[in-house]
Design a protein around this motif. Structure first.
Motif, short mmCIF file in Angstrom:
data_model
loop_
_atom_site.label_atom_id
_atom_site.label_comp_id
_atom_site.label_asym_id
_atom_site.label_seq_id
_atom_site.Cartn_x
_atom_site.Cartn_y
_atom_site.Cartn_z
N PHE A 234 31.91 -31.18 19.75
CA PHE A 234 32.93 -31.90 19.29
C PHE A 234 33.77 -31.34 18.08
CE2 PHE A 234 29.28 -35.00 20.17
CZ PHE A 234 29.77 -35.46 21.37
N LYS A 235 33.98 -30.13 18.24
CA LYS A 235 34.85 -29.07 17.56
C LYS A 235 34.05 -28.96 16.25
CE LYS A 235 39.17 -30.49 19.86
NZ LYS A 235 40.54 -31.01 19.63
N ARG A 236 32.83 -29.19 16.17
CA ARG A 236 32.28 -28.85 14.87
C ARG A 236 31.24 -28.05 15.08
NH1 ARG A 236 30.88 -34.42 12.01
NH2 ARG A 236 29.94 -33.07 10.64
N LYS A 237 30.94 -27.02 14.18
CA LYS A 237 30.00 -25.99 14.31
C LYS A 237 28.45 -26.67 14.05
CE LYS A 237 28.35 -21.55 12.91
NZ LYS A 237 28.56 -20.37 11.93
N LYS A 238 27.74 -26.77 15.15
CA LYS A 238 26.43 -27.13 15.05
C LYS A 238 25.25 -26.37 14.72
CE LYS A 238 23.40 -29.78 18.18
NZ LYS A 238 22.82 -30.41 19.60
N GLY A 239 25.65 -25.10 14.60
CA GLY A 239 24.42 -24.39 14.13
C GLY A 239 24.73 -22.92 14.64
N GLU A 240 23.66 -21.99 14.67
CA GLU A 240 23.84 -20.52 15.21
C GLU A 240 22.40 -20.21 15.44
OE1 GLU A 240 23.87 -17.91 11.19
OE2 GLU A 240 25.65 -18.47 11.87
N LEU A 241 22.06 -19.39 16.30
CA LEU A 241 20.70 -18.76 16.71
C LEU A 241 20.72 -17.44 17.19
CD1 LEU A 241 17.91 -19.36 17.46
CD2 LEU A 241 18.76 -19.93 19.85
N THR A 242 19.92 -16.47 16.80
CA THR A 242 19.84 -14.95 17.06
C THR A 242 18.51 -14.74 17.83
OG1 THR A 242 21.23 -14.46 15.25
CG2 THR A 242 19.92 -12.73 16.19
N THR A 243 18.56 -14.29 19.16
CA THR A 243 17.16 -13.97 19.67
C THR A 243 17.49 -12.55 19.99
OG1 THR A 243 17.19 -16.18 20.60
CG2 THR A 243 15.79 -14.47 21.71
N VAL A 244 16.24 -11.63 19.99
CA VAL A 244 16.30 -10.28 20.45
C VAL A 244 15.26 -10.36 21.33
CG1 VAL A 244 15.43 -8.00 19.36
CG2 VAL A 244 16.58 -9.75 18.14
N PHE A 245 15.74 -9.28 22.51
CA PHE A 245 15.09 -9.16 23.66
C PHE A 245 14.80 -7.44 23.87
CE2 PHE A 245 17.41 -13.04 24.60
CZ PHE A 245 16.33 -13.87 25.14
N ASP A 246 13.84 -7.11 24.53
CA ASP A 246 13.36 -5.57 24.74
C ASP A 246 14.29 -5.50 26.13
OD1 ASP A 246 11.71 -5.48 22.71
OD2 ASP A 246 10.01 -6.05 24.00
N TRP A 247 14.55 -4.25 25.97
CA TRP A 247 15.37 -3.62 27.06
C TRP A 247 14.57 -3.25 28.12
CZ3 TRP A 247 20.58 -2.77 27.96
CH2 TRP A 247 21.05 -2.00 29.09
N VAL A 248 14.52 -4.06 29.03
CA VAL A 248 13.64 -3.99 30.12
C VAL A 248 14.27 -4.16 31.58
CG1 VAL A 248 11.62 -5.00 31.53
CG2 VAL A 248 11.67 -5.05 28.99
N ILE A 249 14.42 -3.09 32.48
CA ILE A 249 15.20 -3.01 33.36
C ILE A 249 14.35 -3.50 34.70
CG2 ILE A 249 16.48 -1.67 35.03
CD1 ILE A 249 17.11 0.19 32.74
N ASN A 250 14.75 -4.61 35.48
CA ASN A 250 14.01 -5.10 36.62
C ASN A 250 14.34 -4.22 37.81
OD1 ASN A 250 12.80 -7.09 34.93
ND2 ASN A 250 14.77 -8.47 35.43
N PRO A 251 13.34 -4.07 38.54
CA PRO A 251 13.64 -3.37 39.92
C PRO A 251 14.55 -4.08 40.92
CG PRO A 251 11.29 -3.89 39.99
CD PRO A 251 11.97 -4.28 38.63
N TYR A 252 15.08 -3.46 41.92
CA TYR A 252 15.64 -4.29 42.90
C TYR A 252 15.12 -5.18 43.67
CZ TYR A 252 19.74 -0.90 42.55
OH TYR A 252 20.72 -0.12 41.88
#
Length: 252
Positions: A234-252
């Protein structure tokens, strides 16, 4: 002196034999003497032949026995080699079967992981009361693209509120790693292959998947992906979130 001595020894011996032969002739007569002599020679020849034949027969029996032993040993050796070959084949079949079982077990484990992931995903979407309330950065998935040092990514977002309203916001995705032995960071939007998609935004009610393709700079080795989201409702900032993932490559 030696010759005279030898003659002195030999001549009396020959004279003695002649005297014995003469006495036997006179005693039995010439015919009977020669007949006896012939009989003795014949008996001697017969006994020699008989002994030689018996010895030859014994040798042949010994050779035949040895040949039979060699033949039996050869048969037993062939049988052992055949059994060894059969055991070798059975061992190879057992190894292949074991490898196949390991492959099937690995596939079953992968399928179970996928099912658990899908189940958790749909639980979070359809039954948010099972989880914490609020916005969720579910995952950052990677797989190699056709071009060198290029990758396709999928960023999954969802909200877990019981009453779901449209949620909008902006994303800042940062790749954290090293380059030439030093720490280095790049923003994801600077690596996007699609030139039109320079900013990452979202707008959804239940969940959203943001996908694209990136090309990594030469020499850059990513290790982690930091995803920061600023949420608005509703055009108002509700919050923020930061999530960190490992760099993992999935095979085909």
């Amino acid at each position: 002196m030696i010759t005279l001595y030898q003659r002195g020894k030999v001549l009396p011996l020959l004279k003695g034999h002649k005297l014995i032969i003469s006495e036997l002739k006179n005693k039995f007569g010439a015919f009977q003497f020669y007949l006896i002599l012939i009989v003795m020679i014949a008996v001697t020849v017969y006994l020699g032949f008989f002994w030689g034949n018996a010895n030859y027969t014994q040798q042949q029996m010994t050779i035949s026995t040895h040949e039979k032993s060699i033949y039996n040993l050869k048969l037993e050796n062939e049988k052992l080699i055949k059994n060894l070959n059969i055991l070798g084949v059975e061992l190879e079949v057992a190894k292949l079967t074991q490898q196949q079982h390991f492959i099937e077990i690995g596939k079953s484990i992968d399928v179970e992981k996928d099912l658990r992931t899908q189940l958790a995903f749909y639980q979070q979407v359809m039954a948010p009361e099972l989880n914490e309330q609020g916005f969720l950065i579910e995952g950052f998935n990677l797989e190699p693209a056709l071009s060198d040092n290029s990758f396709r990514f999928e960023l999954v977002l969802m909200q877990q509120n019981k009453t779901k309203n449209t949620l909008k916001g902006n994303l800042k995705v940062t790749l954290i790693g090293s380059e030439n032995g030093k720490a280095k960071q790049y923003t994801l939007d600077s690596m996007l292959s699609d030139q039109e998609q320079k900013s990452l935004t979202f707008s959804f009610k239940y969940f959203q998947v943001i996908a694209g393709e990136i090309s990594l700079p030469e020499g850059f080795q990513p290790e982690q992906v930091s995803v920061h989201a600023d949420m608005f409702q509703f055009k108002r900032k509700k919050g923020e979130l930061t999530t960190v993932f490992d760099w993992v490559i999935n095979p085909y």
